[in-house]
Design an enzyme around this catalytic site. Structure first.
Site, short mmCIF file in Angstrom:
data_model
loop_
_atom_site.label_atom_id
_atom_site.label_comp_id
_atom_site.label_asym_id
_atom_site.label_seq_id
_atom_site.Cartn_x
_atom_site.Cartn_y
_atom_site.Cartn_z
N TYR A 272 0.84 -1.20 0.00
CA TYR A 272 0.00 0.00 0.00
C TYR A 272 0.87 1.25 0.00
CZ TYR A 272 -3.59 -3.35 1.54
OH TYR A 272 -4.43 -4.43 1.66
N HIS B 170 0.12 -12.28 1.41
CA HIS B 170 -0.63 -11.35 0.58
C HIS B 170 -0.65 -11.77 -0.88
CE1 HIS B 170 -1.44 -6.75 -0.15
NE2 HIS B 170 -2.52 -7.49 -0.29
#
Length: 300
Positions: free
Chosen positions: A46, A126
């Site tokens: 992010y 992830h």
């Protein structure tokens, strides 16, 4: 570990799609804290570490919260450049896929530096879509070791699909799955995963409940899973909104409440890029939804 029922997703704090200032990011986390939010999720992905840095700074000096971050994308030095994966940042780092044992440990160490912490509560593998074999053979055992050592309290996966997490639920001893967008009012394809989680006691963090914005307002439009929405899907969303309105409920309110009804779902995680968005979401979360609404929505 008890998971709070409402969490803040940190992708917007990393300038997802559009930039926010450091001050806006801090105000967003402050508003979430004031609203009683005690679960915060982030990832190196992010904003190339920006979300972790901002979240760590905003949570400094506070305690009594659950923090999750992710492994699988390591950040390595690179020539300064604008990010090309959806985040409005210029950084001297780039992502590399790394689900190796060493990569997982190094990734967590680097995340702790960015967060300014000595531990995280939850570590999630992830998006191992194209790396499932290595994630099972190396990333999962590495996290299992760290959990046994007390470095993290809980381990699991964070993905936008349900099939690979279902395999991990079946074949490993994970604690948590973050499922984004696959158990919503518009897309319930992830139900088999939730049923498997309920059977094994794996907790689900439900994210992407607005399907990238389609369900975020009473006038559905825009994108579904970050792509232009097909006409039949848009029409169905409008019918869902009409049913909600007849029961005095907003579409985003129903979208937030829907996944929480499943016994496997421990937390609904919502991203926000401003204090106003946080307050709006918290107010909707606190509003009760009449039980009779759900039976009618099942027919749409």
């Amino acid at each position: 570990m008890k998971l709070p029922d409402f969490g803040l997703g940190g992708a917007p704090l990393g300038n997802l799609f559009t930039a926010v200032t450091d001050e806006q990011a801090r105000a967003t986390v402050d508003a979430a804290w004031e609203a009683g939010v005690r679960l915060f999720d982030t990832a190196p992905h992010y904003g190339l570490g920006l979300s972790e840095r901002r979240l760590g700074a905003a949570l400094a000096g506070r305690d009594g919260y659950v923090l999750s971050t992710k492994v699988g994308r390591r950040l390595v030095p690179a020539d300064p450049a604008r990010d090309d994966e959806g985040f409005d940042v210029v950084a001297a780092e780039r992502r590399v896929w790394d689900f190796s044992r060493d990569g997982v440990r190094r990734s967590l160490d680097e995340s702790l530096v960015r967060l300014g912490l000595d531990h995280v509560d939850v570590a999630l593998i992830h998006d191992p879509d194209a790396h499932t074999g290595q994630a099972l053979a190396e990333a999962y055992p590495a996290l299992e070791e760290l959990r046994a050592q007390g470095v993290v309290k809980a381990i699991g996966l964070g993905m936008n699909q349900w099939q690979v997490p279902a395999r991990f639920v079946r074949d490993t001893d994970i604690d948590v799955v973050m499922l984004a967008g696959r158990y919503t009012l518009l897309d319930r394809s992830g139900l088999p995963l939730l049923e498997a989680c309920a059977a094994k006691g794996v907790k689900v963090l439900a994210a992407g409940v607005f399907n990238s914005g389609m369900l975020a307002t009473d006038e559905p439009g825009g994108t579904f899973d970050y792509r232009p929405a097909a006409a039949p899907l848009l029409e169905r969303a409008r019918r869902l909104a009409a049913v909600c309105a007849r029961h005095g409920v907003t579409l985003p309110q129903a979208a937030m409440a829907f996944p929480a009804r499943h016994p496997a779902v421990a937390t609904v995680v919502l991203g926000a890029r401003s204090a106003d968005e946080v307050r709006r979401n918290a107010a909707l979360w606190a509003e009760p939804v009449p039980e009779e609404l759900w039976a009618e929505l099942e027919l749409v």
